[in-house]
Design an enzyme around this catalytic site. Structure first.
Site, short mmCIF file in Angstrom:
data_model
loop_
_atom_site.label_atom_id
_atom_site.label_comp_id
_atom_site.label_asym_id
_atom_site.label_seq_id
_atom_site.Cartn_x
_atom_site.Cartn_y
_atom_site.Cartn_z
N GLU A 107 0.84 -1.20 0.00
CA GLU A 107 0.00 0.00 0.00
C GLU A 107 0.87 1.25 0.00
O GLU A 107 2.00 1.23 0.49
CB GLU A 107 -0.89 0.02 1.25
N ASP A 108 0.32 2.33 -0.53
CA ASP A 108 1.06 3.60 -0.46
C ASP A 108 0.82 4.29 0.87
O ASP A 108 1.74 4.84 1.46
CB ASP A 108 0.71 4.52 -1.63
N ASP A 111 -4.38 5.12 6.13
CA ASP A 111 -5.00 6.32 6.70
C ASP A 111 -5.94 5.88 7.83
O ASP A 111 -5.49 5.65 8.96
CB ASP A 111 -5.73 7.07 5.58
N PHE A 160 -2.53 16.76 3.91
CA PHE A 160 -2.86 16.29 2.56
C PHE A 160 -1.57 16.01 1.81
O PHE A 160 -0.96 16.91 1.24
CB PHE A 160 -3.70 17.34 1.82
N ARG A 173 0.81 12.32 -8.93
CA ARG A 173 1.33 10.99 -8.60
C ARG A 173 2.79 10.83 -9.03
O ARG A 173 3.52 10.02 -8.49
CB ARG A 173 0.50 9.90 -9.29
C1 PRP Z 1 -5.81 5.40 -0.73
C2 PRP Z 1 -4.66 4.44 -0.41
C3 PRP Z 1 -5.33 3.33 0.34
C4 PRP Z 1 -6.48 4.04 1.03
C5 PRP Z 1 -6.10 4.27 2.45
O1 PRP Z 1 -6.40 4.99 -1.90
O2 PRP Z 1 -4.02 3.95 -1.57
O3 PRP Z 1 -5.81 2.33 -0.52
O4 PRP Z 1 -6.69 5.29 0.38
O5 PRP Z 1 -7.14 4.90 3.15
P1 PRP Z 1 -7.83 4.25 4.43
O6 PRP Z 1 -6.74 3.68 5.30
O7 PRP Z 1 -8.52 5.43 5.05
O8 PRP Z 1 -8.80 3.20 3.96
P2 PRP Z 1 -7.38 5.92 -2.77
O9 PRP Z 1 -8.79 5.55 -2.45
O10 PRP Z 1 -6.99 7.35 -2.60
O11 PRP Z 1 -7.09 5.41 -4.26
P3 PRP Z 1 -5.76 5.52 -5.17
O12 PRP Z 1 -4.72 4.58 -4.57
O13 PRP Z 1 -6.20 5.07 -6.52
O14 PRP Z 1 -5.30 6.95 -5.14
#
Ligand code: PRP
Length: 188
Positions: A107-108, A111, A160, A173
Site C-alpha cells: 500500500e502507499d 489512513d 494532505f 502521482r
Molecule cells: C488510498 C490508499 C489506500 C487508502 C487508504 O487509496 O491507496 O488504498 O486510500 O485509506 P484508508 O486507510 O482510510 O482506507 P485511494 O482511495 O486514494 O485510491 P488511489 O490509490 O487510486 O489513489
C-alpha cells in the site's frame, strides 16, 4: 540550476516537501532488505493496491532478492461515505489464486485503515500461507481500526500528502517526493 535540482525542485502547488526522493530511495532499500531477510528463498507474491502503490511496488520489488511475483488489485469506495463506512468494492481482482502463497500487500498509505481491514479479511479467506502488509506511509493518529502492518516506511502527519503515487484529483502521482498540498489548491 543543475538538472538533478530541476527534476526535484518543488512543484508550485506543494507547500513543503516532507520526504525527499533520496529519503524514499534509502527507506525503500531498507524495507526491501528487511523483506528479503524475512522471506529468504521463499517466493513472495506482492499484491499492490492500485493506483497509489504502483510507484512504490515498482521500486520495492527491485530491492527484494527473494523470488517475487506481482499481482494487482483495484478497490473503490461505495459512494462518498466509504472512508467512514469502510465498505470497499473490488474494481479489479487478482489474476491468480493465492492459496498457500506468501502474500505481501503493498500500500502507499494507511489512513483510517478501513481499506486494508476489508482487503485483509477478503484475502485471508482465500487461504494464503502467510499474509502481511507493507505500507510506505502511515498517518499518525488516524487509524480507526487497528491493522497489523509488519513493514512501515514512514509515519506522516495528518496532512494532505501527495507525490510518489499519491494524488489529488489524479494529479501529482509522478512527483518524486512526498509533499504537502497547498490548501488553496483543494479549497472550494
Ligand atoms: C488510498 C490508499 C489506500 C487508502 C487508504 O487509496 O491507496 O488504498 O486510500 O485509506 P484508508 O486507510 O482510510 O482506507 P485511494 O482511495 O486514494 O485510491 P488511489 O490509490 O487510486 O489513489
Amino acid at each position: 540550476m543543475e538538472l538533478a535540482e530541476q527534476m526535484t525542485s518543488m512543484h508550485p502547488d506543494v507547500s513543503h516537501v516532507i520526504i525527499t526522493e533520496e529519503q524514499i530511495r534509502a527507506r525503500v532499500a531498507e524495507l526491501g532488505a528487511q523483506i528479503s531477510a524475512d522471506y529468504g528463498d521463499e517466493p513472495v507474491l506482492l499484491v499492490a493496491v492500485l493506483r497509489g502503490a504502483a510507484l512504490f511496488v515498482a521500486d520495492l520489488s527491485r530491492e527484494i532478492s527473494s523470488p517475487v511475483e506481482l499481482d494487482f488489485m483495484a478497490v473503490s469506495s461505495y459512494g462518498s461515505s466509504t472512508k467512514s463506512s469502510g465498505v470497499v468494492r473490488i474494481i479489479k481482482d487478482l489474476d491468480e489464486t493465492i492459496e498457500d502463497m506468501n502474500v505481501l500487500v503493498v500500500e502507499d498509505i494507511l489512513d483510517t485503515g478501513l481499506t486494508l481491514k476489508y482487503l485483509l479479511k477478503n484475502l485471508a479467506s482465500r487461504k494464503p500461507r502467510s499474509l502481511e502488509v507493507v505500507t510506505l506511509l502511515s498517518k499518525e493518529g488516524k487509524q480507526r481500526v487497528s491493522i497489523d502492518c509488519k513493514y512501515i516506511g514512514f509515519d506522516v502527519p495528518d496532512e494532505f500528502v501527495i507525490g510518489y503515487g499519491l494524488d489529488y484529483a489524479e494529479r501529482y502521482r509522478n512527483l518524486p517526493y512526498i509533499g504537502v498540498l497547498k490548501p488553496e489548491v483543494y479549497a472550494d
